[in-house]
Design a protein around this motif. Structure first.
Motif, mmCIF file in Angstrom:
data_model
loop_
_atom_site.group_PDB
_atom_site.id
_atom_site.type_symbol
_atom_site.label_atom_id
_atom_site.label_comp_id
_atom_site.label_asym_id
_atom_site.label_seq_id
_atom_site.Cartn_x
_atom_site.Cartn_y
_atom_site.Cartn_z
ATOM 1 N N SER A 439 0.818 -1.214 0.000
ATOM 2 C CA SER A 439 0.000 0.000 0.000
ATOM 3 C C SER A 439 0.849 1.260 0.000
ATOM 4 C CB SER A 439 -0.914 0.024 1.227
ATOM 5 O OG SER A 439 -1.666 -1.166 1.354
ATOM 6 N N ALA A 440 1.981 1.240 0.698
ATOM 7 C CA ALA A 440 2.784 2.454 0.834
ATOM 8 C C ALA A 440 4.210 2.100 1.225
ATOM 9 C CB ALA A 440 2.175 3.393 1.879
ATOM 10 N N VAL A 441 5.099 3.055 1.043
ATOM 11 C CA VAL A 441 6.488 2.996 1.504
ATOM 12 C C VAL A 441 6.677 4.089 2.542
ATOM 13 C CG1 VAL A 441 8.903 3.330 0.829
ATOM 14 C CG2 VAL A 441 7.318 2.109 -0.710
ATOM 15 N N TRP A 442 7.366 3.743 3.652
ATOM 16 C CA TRP A 442 7.728 4.819 4.572
ATOM 17 C C TRP A 442 9.232 5.012 4.530
ATOM 18 C CZ3 TRP A 442 8.288 0.273 7.514
ATOM 19 C CH2 TRP A 442 9.249 0.301 8.521
ATOM 20 N N GLY A 443 9.678 6.241 4.838
ATOM 21 C CA GLY A 443 11.023 6.675 4.514
ATOM 22 C C GLY A 443 12.136 6.300 5.452
ATOM 23 N N GLY A 444 12.016 5.219 6.182
ATOM 24 C CA GLY A 444 13.116 4.739 6.995
ATOM 25 C C GLY A 444 13.266 5.478 8.316
ATOM 26 N N ASP A 445 14.366 5.221 8.987
ATOM 27 C CA ASP A 445 14.591 5.711 10.349
ATOM 28 C C ASP A 445 15.261 7.082 10.285
ATOM 29 O OD1 ASP A 445 13.548 3.312 11.000
ATOM 30 O OD2 ASP A 445 15.371 2.441 11.794
ATOM 31 N N VAL A 446 14.457 8.091 10.147
ATOM 32 C CA VAL A 446 14.942 9.441 9.883
ATOM 33 C C VAL A 446 15.371 10.141 11.172
ATOM 34 C CG1 VAL A 446 12.588 10.316 10.001
ATOM 35 C CG2 VAL A 446 14.299 11.620 8.779
ATOM 36 N N ARG A 447 16.349 11.052 11.061
ATOM 37 C CA ARG A 447 16.812 11.839 12.207
ATOM 38 C C ARG A 447 15.745 12.859 12.613
ATOM 39 N NH1 ARG A 447 21.515 14.451 9.196
ATOM 40 N NH2 ARG A 447 20.088 13.961 7.491
ATOM 41 N N PRO A 448 15.579 13.100 13.917
ATOM 42 C CA PRO A 448 14.546 14.039 14.376
ATOM 43 C C PRO A 448 15.072 15.474 14.438
ATOM 44 C CG PRO A 448 15.505 12.953 16.251
ATOM 45 C CD PRO A 448 16.216 12.398 15.047
ATOM 46 N N ASN A 449 15.562 15.988 13.302
ATOM 47 C CA ASN A 449 16.056 17.357 13.257
ATOM 48 C C ASN A 449 15.786 17.931 11.868
ATOM 49 O OD1 ASN A 449 18.115 16.241 11.607
ATOM 50 N ND2 ASN A 449 19.458 15.944 13.378
ATOM 51 N N TRP A 450 16.164 19.184 11.667
ATOM 52 C CA TRP A 450 15.873 19.842 10.394
ATOM 53 C C TRP A 450 16.538 19.113 9.230
ATOM 54 C CZ3 TRP A 450 12.161 23.353 10.235
ATOM 55 C CH2 TRP A 450 11.841 24.072 11.391
ATOM 56 N N GLN A 451 17.776 18.653 9.435
ATOM 57 C CA GLN A 451 18.469 17.938 8.364
ATOM 58 C C GLN A 451 17.775 16.621 8.036
ATOM 59 O OE1 GLN A 451 19.836 19.174 11.113
ATOM 60 N NE2 GLN A 451 21.641 20.425 10.621
ATOM 61 N N GLY A 452 17.252 15.964 9.078
ATOM 62 C CA GLY A 452 16.542 14.716 8.843
ATOM 63 C C GLY A 452 15.279 14.926 8.027
ATOM 64 N N MET A 453 14.501 15.964 8.363
ATOM 65 C CA MET A 453 13.282 16.233 7.608
ATOM 66 C C MET A 453 13.614 16.569 6.159
ATOM 67 S SD MET A 453 10.085 18.826 8.356
ATOM 68 C CE MET A 453 11.078 20.307 8.464
ATOM 69 N N ALA A 454 14.629 17.409 5.949
ATOM 70 C CA ALA A 454 15.007 17.768 4.589
ATOM 71 C C ALA A 454 15.469 16.543 3.798
ATOM 72 C CB ALA A 454 16.112 18.823 4.624
ATOM 73 N N GLY A 455 16.306 15.716 4.429
ATOM 74 C CA GLY A 455 16.776 14.520 3.746
ATOM 75 C C GLY A 455 15.652 13.573 3.405
ATOM 76 N N ASN A 456 14.680 13.459 4.310
ATOM 77 C CA ASN A 456 13.559 12.564 4.062
ATOM 78 C C ASN A 456 12.690 13.058 2.909
ATOM 79 O OD1 ASN A 456 11.320 10.754 6.307
ATOM 80 N ND2 ASN A 456 12.983 10.024 5.043
ATOM 81 N N LEU A 457 12.543 14.371 2.749
ATOM 82 C CA LEU A 457 11.823 14.894 1.592
ATOM 83 C C LEU A 457 12.554 14.536 0.302
ATOM 84 C CD1 LEU A 457 9.712 16.525 0.105
ATOM 85 C CD2 LEU A 457 10.861 18.617 0.832
ATOM 86 N N ALA A 458 13.887 14.631 0.314
ATOM 87 C CA ALA A 458 14.655 14.217 -0.861
ATOM 88 C C ALA A 458 14.473 12.725 -1.136
ATOM 89 C CB ALA A 458 16.136 14.554 -0.663
ATOM 90 N N ASN A 459 14.404 11.907 -0.070
ATOM 91 C CA ASN A 459 14.092 10.477 -0.239
ATOM 92 C C ASN A 459 12.761 10.299 -0.956
ATOM 93 O OD1 ASN A 459 15.325 9.817 3.086
ATOM 94 N ND2 ASN A 459 16.421 9.480 1.185
ATOM 95 N N ALA A 460 11.761 11.072 -0.536
ATOM 96 C CA ALA A 460 10.418 10.944 -1.113
ATOM 97 C C ALA A 460 10.417 11.208 -2.604
ATOM 98 C CB ALA A 460 9.461 11.907 -0.404
ATOM 99 N N MET A 461 11.191 12.200 -3.041
ATOM 100 C CA MET A 461 11.228 12.515 -4.472
ATOM 101 C C MET A 461 11.828 11.362 -5.279
ATOM 102 S SD MET A 461 9.725 15.394 -4.618
ATOM 103 C CE MET A 461 8.720 14.605 -3.331
#
Length: 757
Positions: A439-461
């Protein structure tokens, strides 16, 4: 697998080039026409063109690393639907195969712009394809931020390995970003898909060549032409199967803890959310919640979660929510399970019939019968043994990717047997061909900081380019001790509401540190949480329609180059995207309140104030207050919002007695038209295609009948001269301040609305 000849004989790769045209198939040697497509041998290799515009050139093939030149294209004018052969001359031998062939005859197929190249031979174990680089840009293959944690999705000039592996190397910041695919998109107007589970390597635009390699004995490669990612993926899904359907409840806000102390804590959390009037539609129980190895291997509910049918039933009944659970394909050393991989007795052999029977039995009797409706699927990418001995043997080069595929397929089969289509599963590890089962993919074990959120958005793309339609972040981040900065939390929530899947983590890893529940933050943060959750609920008609038409409309979170492949300004963009066809979402990824947003061609409106209009092909500097992130609506678009599903909000709003919808229509410039396919959950998921056309000084809107009260909000710069509804003149309300025509549609009637400006 196809066997196209005996050992040492010529290979055939059949090229079927679509239906015969009215003028009949071409007959010139080294030249073939089929409708709007032309194949011809040129100085650089096999040129493939559409309406006279060349979009790809195949330089050569390689078999067992022996270079093979395309020396002849031979049409077959007598064959049904047209056939042709490529003749390949091999420039040497590999030293292993006796009587290594000097030439290969190659067959290929074409169907609606989808070219398929096929060949197999028991002596070949390495297949390569070389394409001429046309100064193009390449997107796809992997979710990891490659190379050097770079966020740009453009892989031009890079070398990429395609093989599911865990936890990222030191260059990758987000652990377990584990979606891979032997599929990439090119800005030249094609997608490349090598249909194999064998590991591979891709070298993009190096010394003028893009090189595709897989460790396999079979060439089964697709070159798929299309104007953009959506159309290419549409033809791609026709090969691998339509993506899995998604239920309504899975598209609302979902909350969870990494570590639950027991059922009382789960119920207490949901009660607190209700007190704050933050609507939710689902939750899931992460490990540990069972007995056995790693507090999981028995797959039951331990004493802290005893009588699961009672507390899960309470969540269903009192909160209107569904419950899912964590699952893994391993027993963590518990050998009390049939069909473990014999030389690595922790992973379950997903090809062993006894293992599958026991796996399903435990989940059915211990979980599904108690009301579990879906799964978070973990661990398939973690230290998986390549040399394991399977019940059904799999080549070592295919083990990782095949296991991820089987994991999705098996869990979907179990859930489907228990709940039909009303179930949901999401995984961090994915490979191509899992789309019909995941049904979906989730973006792994992301860091809980601004860099983690930004990196996870790049993962999504990157995941979007690969063609996994629904993706979601661990909103707030996975790693760390729990509490995060309040502004970071607000920004992540605001972005998460525009993910394909919106799930929010409420604690630190393993339950460490202070909780991240909203009642431990300020009322301002609670207001943001409430607003995004309410927005997410209102958007369910839109997101549900997108998720369940992705086979034709593409991924939900569309990268900019996916939609605008000829716009060079989009190639490096990773920090903004289109949600469906209507919205441009620009998350705030730093503590600052300003950022740059690129608006591509067309015209755009501020989502929060449609009176604010912007021309496309410009970069804006935008300011975002604490309460919202920048979102734009594309001119010439349609979207639907409404009240069609209630989860925990039934506790303060009451049960849903009758749904209500609002159709938002933003006409384009004269000569433009658009459409939106609404999936009507009130009529058995019937697909209803809405259209919006602007022709001169007239706007036309059409929709099939709606079975719930529905209104239209049609944006017009000025009051209309006349409005006609189903052939009769009508006098709808025009709000001059909002520049909006408001009209309540007749129920159970198809609608034709014509507006004279």
């Amino acid at each position: 697998m196809k066997f196209l000849g005996k050992y040492g004989l010529w290979l055939a790769v059949l090229l079927v080039l679509g239906a015969c045209t009215t003028q009949g198939p071409g007959v010139e040697q080294d030249h073939w026409r089929s409708g709007d497509y032309r194949l011809s041998l040129g100085e650089q290799g096999l040129d493939i063109a559409y309406r006279g515009e060349r979009f790809a050139t195949i330089d050569s093939f390689e078999f067992n690393f022996v270079h093979g030149t395309i020396t002849e294209l031979v049409p077959q004018p007598g064959a049904a639907d047209g056939q042709a052969y490529l003749r390949i001359t091999l420039e040497g031998e590999d030293g292993y195969i006796e009587d290594f062939p000097e030439q290969l005859r190659v067959r290929v197929t074409q169907d609606n712009g989808r070219f398929r190249f096929e060949a197999s031979h028991p002596g070949f174990h390495h297949i390569g394809i070389n394409l001429v680089d046309r100064d193009e840009h390449y997107f796809g293959l992997l979710e990891k931020l490659y190379p050097d944690n770079r966020k740009s999705p453009d892989l031009r000039g890079e070398t990429v390995e395609v093989d599911v592996y865990h936890q990222g190397e030191r260059d990758y910041a987000e652990n377990y970003a584990s979606a891979f695919s032997a599929f990439y998109l090119s800005s030249a107007g094609y997608g490349s898909f090598f249909d194999t589970f064998a590991k591979g390597e891709y070298r993009f635009a190096q010394e003028g060549i893009t090189h595709i390699y897989h460790q396999t004995d079979e060439l089964d490669w697709y070159l798929i032409h299309g104007p953009d990612g959506q159309h290419i993926h549409q033809r791609y899904y026709e090969v691998i199967g339509a993506p899995k359907s998604v239920p309504l409840w899975a598209l609302g806000p979902v909350v969870w803890r990494d570590y639950n102390t027991g059922k009382e804590e789960i119920l207490s959390d949901l009660e607190h959310f209700s007190e704050l009037r933050i609507p939710l539609t689902a939750t899931f129980v992460d490990r540990p919640y069972s007995d056995g190895g790693h507090e999981w291997s028995k797959m039951n509910f331990s004493d802290a979660f005893a009588n699961p049918e009672e507390w899960i039933g309470q969540i269903n009944r009192d909160f209107g929510m569904e419950v899912m659970s964590w699952v893994g394909p391993m027993t963590f050393g518990d050998t009390d399970f049939p069909g473990l991989l014999p030389n690595h007795r922790t992973y379950i052999d997903l090809t062993d019939p006894q293992a599958l029977v026991e796996f399903e039995r435990r989940l059915q009797t211990l979980q599904y019968d108690a009301g579990i409706r879906g799964h978070k699927m973990d661990r398939a990418d973690e230290n998986f043994p390549m040399t394991a001995l399977w019940h059904d043997p799999v080549p070592e080069s295919e083990t990782r990717n095949t296991y991820v595929y089987l994991y999705s397929k098996v869990i979907d089969q179990f859930l489907r047997g228990a709940h039909g289509d009303n179930q949901f599963n999401f995984a961090r590890a994915a490979y191509h061909r899992t789309q019909p089962f995941l049904s979906a993919v989730w973006g792994g074990d992301v860091r809980p900081n601004w860099q983690g959120m930004a990196g996870n958005l790049a993962n999504a793309m990157r995941v979007g380019f690969m063609g996994f339609p629904v993706w979601g972040s661990d909103t707030g981040g996975y790693l760390g001790d729990g509490r995060i900065d309040e502004k970071l939390y607000a920004r992540w929530l605001q972005w998460g509401a525009w993910n394909g899947m919106f799930e929010v983590k409420l604690d630190g890893i393993g339950g460490q540190g202070e909780d991240r529940v909203p009642w431990r933050y300020s009322e301002r943060l609670q207001a943001v949480f409430r607003a995004v959750a309410e927005q997410r609920m209102a958007m369910i008609p839109y997101s549900y329609s997108l998720a369940n038409t992705s086979a034709s409309n593409g991924v939900l979170m569309k990268p900019m180059a996916y939609v605008y492949p000829r716009d060079e300004n989009t190639y490096d963009l990773w920090d903004q995207y289109l949600f469906g066809g209507a919205f441009l979402v620009a998350p705030m990824l730093t503590p600052e309140d300003q950022r740059q947003v690129y608006l591509p061609e067309g015209h755009w409106y501020d989502f929060y104030d449609l009176n604010r209009a912007f021309k496309g092909e410009q970069t804006l500097s935008v300011t975002a207050e604490f309460e919202r992130i920048p979102v734009f609506v594309r001119g010439n678009s349609l979207y639907v919002t409404g009240d069609i599903y209630r989860g925990s909000d039934r506790r303060w709003r009451g049960p849903l007695e009758e749904g209500r919808l609002t159709i938002h229509a933003l006409p384009g410039k004269p000569g433009q038209k658009t459409a939106f396919t609404y999936v009507d959950a009130f009529e058995g998921d019937r697909e209803k295609r809405m259209t919006l056309i602007r022709s001169g000084e007239e706007v036309e809107f059409q929709t099939p009948k709606m079975v719930v009260p529905t209104k239209v909000r049609l944006r017009l710069e000025r009051a209309p001269r006349q409005v006609w509804l189903n052939g009769a003149r009508t006098e709808p309300l025009y709000d001059a301040e909002q520049k909006m025509l408001l009209l309540l549609l007749p129920e159970n009637q198809a609608v034709e609305l014509r507006v004279e400006l």
